[in-house]
Design a protein around this motif. Structure first.
Motif, PDB file in Angstrom:
ATOM      1  N   SER A  50       0.832  -1.212   0.000  1.00  0.00           N
ATOM      2  CA  SER A  50       0.000   0.000   0.000  1.00  0.00           C
ATOM      3  C   SER A  50       0.860   1.253   0.000  1.00  0.00           C
ATOM      4  O   SER A  50       0.552   2.231  -0.686  1.00  0.00           O
ATOM      5  CB  SER A  50      -0.917   0.014   1.221  1.00  0.00           C
ATOM      6  OG  SER A  50      -1.821  -1.040   1.158  1.00  0.00           O
ATOM      7  N   TRP A  51       1.926   1.227   0.779  1.00  0.00           N
ATOM      8  CA  TRP A  51       2.836   2.373   0.835  1.00  0.00           C
ATOM      9  C   TRP A  51       3.471   2.622  -0.535  1.00  0.00           C
ATOM     10  O   TRP A  51       3.522   3.757  -1.014  1.00  0.00           O
ATOM     11  CB  TRP A  51       3.904   2.144   1.895  1.00  0.00           C
ATOM     12  CG  TRP A  51       4.998   3.165   1.875  1.00  0.00           C
ATOM     13  CD1 TRP A  51       6.296   2.958   1.546  1.00  0.00           C
ATOM     14  CD2 TRP A  51       4.888   4.553   2.187  1.00  0.00           C
ATOM     15  NE1 TRP A  51       7.002   4.132   1.633  1.00  0.00           N
ATOM     16  CE2 TRP A  51       6.159   5.127   2.023  1.00  0.00           C
ATOM     17  CE3 TRP A  51       3.836   5.363   2.584  1.00  0.00           C
ATOM     18  CZ2 TRP A  51       6.398   6.479   2.246  1.00  0.00           C
ATOM     19  CZ3 TRP A  51       4.086   6.715   2.802  1.00  0.00           C
ATOM     20  CH2 TRP A  51       5.352   7.250   2.642  1.00  0.00           C
ATOM     21  N   LEU A  52       3.941   1.566  -1.182  1.00  0.00           N
ATOM     22  CA  LEU A  52       4.546   1.711  -2.502  1.00  0.00           C
ATOM     23  C   LEU A  52       3.526   2.229  -3.518  1.00  0.00           C
ATOM     24  O   LEU A  52       3.839   3.098  -4.343  1.00  0.00           O
ATOM     25  CB  LEU A  52       5.120   0.374  -2.975  1.00  0.00           C
ATOM     26  CG  LEU A  52       6.370  -0.112  -2.258  1.00  0.00           C
ATOM     27  CD1 LEU A  52       6.677  -1.553  -2.642  1.00  0.00           C
ATOM     28  CD2 LEU A  52       7.549   0.785  -2.573  1.00  0.00           C
ATOM     29  N   ALA A  53       2.300   1.710  -3.463  1.00  0.00           N
ATOM     30  CA  ALA A  53       1.255   2.154  -4.391  1.00  0.00           C
ATOM     31  C   ALA A  53       0.903   3.620  -4.160  1.00  0.00           C
ATOM     32  O   ALA A  53       0.749   4.388  -5.116  1.00  0.00           O
ATOM     33  CB  ALA A  53       0.018   1.275  -4.246  1.00  0.00           C
ATOM     34  N   ALA A  54       0.796   4.027  -2.901  1.00  0.00           N
ATOM     35  CA  ALA A  54       0.478   5.426  -2.592  1.00  0.00           C
ATOM     36  C   ALA A  54       1.593   6.359  -3.068  1.00  0.00           C
ATOM     37  O   ALA A  54       1.318   7.437  -3.620  1.00  0.00           O
ATOM     38  CB  ALA A  54       0.247   5.590  -1.094  1.00  0.00           C
ATOM     39  N   ARG A  55       2.834   5.950  -2.874  1.00  0.00           N
ATOM     40  CA  ARG A  55       3.961   6.764  -3.357  1.00  0.00           C
ATOM     41  C   ARG A  55       3.936   6.888  -4.871  1.00  0.00           C
ATOM     42  O   ARG A  55       4.204   7.953  -5.425  1.00  0.00           O
ATOM     43  CB  ARG A  55       5.287   6.148  -2.908  1.00  0.00           C
ATOM     44  CG  ARG A  55       5.593   6.397  -1.453  1.00  0.00           C
ATOM     45  CD  ARG A  55       6.946   5.858  -1.056  1.00  0.00           C
ATOM     46  NE  ARG A  55       7.979   6.264  -1.994  1.00  0.00           N
ATOM     47  CZ  ARG A  55       9.061   5.547  -2.260  1.00  0.00           C
ATOM     48  NH1 ARG A  55       9.249   4.390  -1.678  1.00  0.00           N
ATOM     49  NH2 ARG A  55       9.955   5.978  -3.109  1.00  0.00           N
ATOM     50  N   ARG A  56       3.618   5.789  -5.537  1.00  0.00           N
ATOM     51  CA  ARG A  56       3.562   5.808  -7.003  1.00  0.00           C
ATOM     52  C   ARG A  56       2.454   6.735  -7.494  1.00  0.00           C
ATOM     53  O   ARG A  56       2.654   7.546  -8.396  1.00  0.00           O
ATOM     54  CB  ARG A  56       3.345   4.394  -7.512  1.00  0.00           C
ATOM     55  CG  ARG A  56       2.967   4.268  -8.959  1.00  0.00           C
ATOM     56  CD  ARG A  56       4.114   4.723  -9.884  1.00  0.00           C
ATOM     57  NE  ARG A  56       3.756   4.489 -11.250  1.00  0.00           N
ATOM     58  CZ  ARG A  56       3.903   3.340 -11.898  1.00  0.00           C
ATOM     59  NH1 ARG A  56       4.429   2.305 -11.301  1.00  0.00           N
ATOM     60  NH2 ARG A  56       3.534   3.227 -13.135  1.00  0.00           N
ATOM     61  N   ILE A  57       1.278   6.639  -6.901  1.00  0.00           N
ATOM     62  CA  ILE A  57       0.165   7.502  -7.302  1.00  0.00           C
ATOM     63  C   ILE A  57       0.514   8.965  -7.029  1.00  0.00           C
ATOM     64  O   ILE A  57       0.171   9.848  -7.809  1.00  0.00           O
ATOM     65  CB  ILE A  57      -1.134   7.067  -6.596  1.00  0.00           C
ATOM     66  CG1 ILE A  57      -1.563   5.700  -7.138  1.00  0.00           C
ATOM     67  CG2 ILE A  57      -2.238   8.099  -6.786  1.00  0.00           C
ATOM     68  CD1 ILE A  57      -2.649   5.029  -6.341  1.00  0.00           C
ATOM     69  N   GLY A  58       1.232   9.215  -5.948  1.00  0.00           N
ATOM     70  CA  GLY A  58       1.667  10.575  -5.646  1.00  0.00           C
ATOM     71  C   GLY A  58       2.650  11.134  -6.667  1.00  0.00           C
ATOM     72  O   GLY A  58       2.721  12.343  -6.875  1.00  0.00           O
ATOM     73  N   ARG A  59       3.405  10.263  -7.310  1.00  0.00           N
ATOM     74  CA  ARG A  59       4.361  10.707  -8.340  1.00  0.00           C
ATOM     75  C   ARG A  59       3.696  10.905  -9.696  1.00  0.00           C
ATOM     76  O   ARG A  59       4.294  11.490 -10.601  1.00  0.00           O
ATOM     77  CB  ARG A  59       5.476   9.672  -8.506  1.00  0.00           C
ATOM     78  CG  ARG A  59       6.420   9.579  -7.355  1.00  0.00           C
ATOM     79  CD  ARG A  59       7.659   8.771  -7.699  1.00  0.00           C
ATOM     80  NE  ARG A  59       7.398   7.459  -8.259  1.00  0.00           N
ATOM     81  CZ  ARG A  59       7.333   6.326  -7.568  1.00  0.00           C
ATOM     82  NH1 ARG A  59       7.472   6.352  -6.260  1.00  0.00           N
ATOM     83  NH2 ARG A  59       7.121   5.178  -8.169  1.00  0.00           N
ATOM     84  N   CYS A  60       2.491  10.408  -9.859  1.00  0.00           N
ATOM     85  CA  CYS A  60       1.822  10.432 -11.159  1.00  0.00           C
ATOM     86  C   CYS A  60       1.027  11.733 -11.306  1.00  0.00           C
ATOM     87  O   CYS A  60      -0.161  11.795 -10.996  1.00  0.00           O
ATOM     88  CB  CYS A  60       0.906   9.214 -11.293  1.00  0.00           C
ATOM     89  SG  CYS A  60       0.323   8.948 -12.967  1.00  0.00           S
ATOM     90  N   HIS A  61       1.710  12.778 -11.744  1.00  0.00           N
ATOM     91  CA  HIS A  61       1.074  14.078 -11.964  1.00  0.00           C
ATOM     92  C   HIS A  61       1.783  14.763 -13.128  1.00  0.00           C
ATOM     93  O   HIS A  61       2.865  14.339 -13.544  1.00  0.00           O
ATOM     94  CB  HIS A  61       1.106  14.929 -10.691  1.00  0.00           C
ATOM     95  CG  HIS A  61       2.472  15.141 -10.133  1.00  0.00           C
ATOM     96  ND1 HIS A  61       3.334  16.098 -10.607  1.00  0.00           N
ATOM     97  CD2 HIS A  61       3.128  14.496  -9.142  1.00  0.00           C
ATOM     98  CE1 HIS A  61       4.462  16.048  -9.926  1.00  0.00           C
ATOM     99  NE2 HIS A  61       4.370  15.075  -9.033  1.00  0.00           N
ATOM    100  N   PRO A  62       1.192  15.812 -13.682  1.00  0.00           N
ATOM    101  CA  PRO A  62       1.762  16.434 -14.885  1.00  0.00           C
ATOM    102  C   PRO A  62       3.201  16.923 -14.739  1.00  0.00           C
ATOM    103  O   PRO A  62       3.938  16.949 -15.712  1.00  0.00           O
ATOM    104  CB  PRO A  62       0.823  17.611 -15.160  1.00  0.00           C
ATOM    105  CG  PRO A  62      -0.466  17.211 -14.552  1.00  0.00           C
ATOM    106  CD  PRO A  62      -0.106  16.389 -13.345  1.00  0.00           C
TER     107      PRO A  62
END
Length: 85
Positions: A50-62
């Motif tokens: 979950s931590w890795l997924a949350a970090r990844r989603i946080g990096r996914c921006h313009p």
């Protein structure tokens, strides 16, 4: 996958089934964020996955980077076995 990881994977699977076809392929990374989340939960379990997924989603921006970003391999926390003898 641990039982808790299975439960945490349900919203990701629902997103992929319901919303992803409408949103289309717009993820900046390969594999997609939802595929990354499922793989992270599979490889690392509920907490770290979950931590890795949350970090990844946080990096996914313009303004973020893009490209190939695989799930890291789990670190073996067990001490190496010494040969008997």
């Amino acid at each position: 996958m641990t039982p808790l990881a299975h439960i945490l994977a349900l919203p990701v699977r629902a997103y992929r089934l319901i919303f992803s076809p409408w949103v289309g392929f717009n993820c900046r990374y390969q594999p997609t964020c939802s595929a990354y989340a499922l793989e992270a939960l599979e490889k690392h379990g509920a907490l770290r996955g979950s931590w890795l997924a949350a970090r990844r989603i946080g990096r996914c921006h313009p303004l973020g980077s893009d490209g190939y970003d695989p799930v890291p391999e789990p670190k073996d926390r067990k001490p190496p076995h010494s040969p008997a003898g």
